[in-house]
Scaffold this motif. Structure first.
Motif, PDB file in Angstrom:
ATOM      1  N   TYR A   1      -4.774   6.224   5.980  1.00 28.20           N
ATOM      2  CA  TYR A   1      -4.774   5.440   4.743  1.00 28.20           C
ATOM      3  C   TYR A   1      -4.427   3.990   5.021  1.00 28.20           C
ATOM      4  O   TYR A   1      -4.973   3.071   4.396  1.00 28.20           O
ATOM      5  CB  TYR A   1      -3.795   6.050   3.725  1.00 28.20           C
ATOM      6  CG  TYR A   1      -4.370   7.261   3.022  1.00 28.20           C
ATOM      7  CD1 TYR A   1      -5.267   7.112   1.972  1.00 28.20           C
ATOM      8  CD2 TYR A   1      -4.018   8.547   3.441  1.00 28.20           C
ATOM      9  CE1 TYR A   1      -5.805   8.233   1.338  1.00 28.20           C
ATOM     10  CE2 TYR A   1      -4.547   9.667   2.821  1.00 28.20           C
ATOM     11  CZ  TYR A   1      -5.444   9.509   1.772  1.00 28.20           C
ATOM     12  OH  TYR A   1      -5.974  10.604   1.162  1.00 28.20           O
TER      13      TYR A   1
ATOM     14  N   ALA B   1       0.845  -1.187   0.000  1.00 28.27           N
ATOM     15  CA  ALA B   1       0.000   0.000   0.000  1.00 28.27           C
ATOM     16  C   ALA B   1       0.882   1.240   0.000  1.00 28.27           C
ATOM     17  O   ALA B   1       1.938   1.254   0.657  1.00 28.27           O
ATOM     18  CB  ALA B   1      -0.902  -0.003   1.227  1.00 28.27           C
TER      19      ALA B   1
ATOM     20  N   GLU C   1      -6.670   0.581   4.207  1.00 23.74           N
ATOM     21  CA  GLU C   1      -6.152  -0.583   3.488  1.00 23.74           C
ATOM     22  C   GLU C   1      -6.363  -1.859   4.296  1.00 23.74           C
ATOM     23  O   GLU C   1      -6.719  -2.914   3.770  1.00 23.74           O
ATOM     24  CB  GLU C   1      -4.662  -0.389   3.197  1.00 23.74           C
ATOM     25  CG  GLU C   1      -4.353   0.671   2.151  1.00 23.74           C
ATOM     26  CD  GLU C   1      -4.754   0.234   0.753  1.00 23.74           C
ATOM     27  OE1 GLU C   1      -4.908  -0.992   0.523  1.00 23.74           O
ATOM     28  OE2 GLU C   1      -4.914   1.107  -0.119  1.00 23.74           O
TER      29      GLU C   1
END
Length: 298
Positions: A84, A74, A88
């Motif tokens: 973030y 990621a 993920e």
């Protein structure tokens, strides 16, 4: 072995399901907090390892309890790395079925079938006010007992509520053998009147009553001897009469059955030339009438 130990030690709400290595600037506790906002509960049967490399990417390793391994990279976003990464992780866990299954709603009990209310029983139809019927008549009377057959016509009127009056006329003919050479023919013509009570059910109407019958009886002897002719005797008599009738269905036309019984106290006797009684129309008698009728007035 390490993955198995971590899996055995993981508890609901315990962040041990996530390990972070080589990411000094990453706040692991913040990642767990953000992920748990979506997960609501710690994932079961998995262990997640996150590491950081020089390629500005997160390397995510998902270890299943059955030994399966899933890897994913990621991108590393500097200003919101924890948010973030949490997104993920949630997507990866959801795709791998590692999230705790949503509780299945309890099955509602099957609705109890409602039995339909029974239809109300139909009311009996009103009794007719006036009706007429014709019947085939079968009677047995006399001593010795003689069978007769004939026809009868009756008219029945309802006077008040169930009270009724029936008038009937009949003609019948019969006979019997007295011995090897002698016999007797019997003719009966009668009129009767009966006061009764009529009542109804859903399928038929009934009449029961008591009255009297006047009758003329004709007796004629018959013989096989050629030199002797049978004698004829005619007499009048009467008897009380008990009647019971059934009419079904009670429409403009109906089938009817009548039973009549009585006792003839005044005999009509047939005698031989020597004055000996060979037949007596007296005592009990029984009659049956079966036929059709028509309602004249309701």
């Amino acid at each position: 072995m390490l993955a198995g130990a971590l899996l055995l030690g993981s508890l609901v709400g315990d962040p041990a399901w996530l390990t972070v290595a080589g990411c000094p600037s990453l706040d692991r506790a913040r990642v767990v907090e953000l992920a748990m906002l979506e997960l609501q509960d710690a994932p079961t049967g998995v262990q997640v390892d996150v590491s950081c490399g020089d390629d500005k990417q997160f390397h995510i390793l998902l270890l299943h309890a059955d030994g399966r391994v899933v890897e994913r990279d990621a991108p590393m976003v500097d200003d919101a790395a924890e948010r973030y990464l949490a997104v993920e992780l949630v997507e990866l866990l959801a795709s791998e079925g590692a999230l705790a299954p949503e509780p299945t709603p309890a099955e509602e009990p099957a609705p109890v079938p409602v039995e339909p209310e029974p239809e109300p029983e139909p009311e009996p139809e009103p009794l007719p006010m006036l009706w007429i019927d014709g019947t085939a008549r079968f009677e047995a009377a006399g001593s010795p007992l003689a069978p007769l057959g004939g026809l009868g016509v009756g008219l029945t009127a309802r006077l008040w509520r169930g009270a009724s009056f029936r008038a009937e006329a009949l003609a019948a003919l019969g006979g019997r053998s007295l011995d090897a050479e002698h016999g007797i023919l019997v003719a009966n013509a009668a009129v009767s009147g009966v006061l009764g009570w009529a009542f109804a059910s859903r399928s038929a109407a009934y009449v029961v009553g008591l009255g009297a019958r006047m009758q003329g009886v004709g007796l004629r002897g018959r013989t096989t001897a050629p030199e002797r002719a049978g004698a004829t005797h005619i007499g009048l008599s009467w008897s009380p009469q008990l009647s019971f009738g059934v009419m079904a269905p009670r429409r403009r036309r109906f089938a009817t059955v009548w039973l009549h019984a009585g006792w003839t106290p005044r005999p009509v006797r047939g005698q031989s030339e020597e004055g000996e009684t060979v037949f007596s129309w007296s005592g009990p008698w029984l009659g049956l009438g079966v036929g059709l009728g028509q309602t004249l007035k309701r």
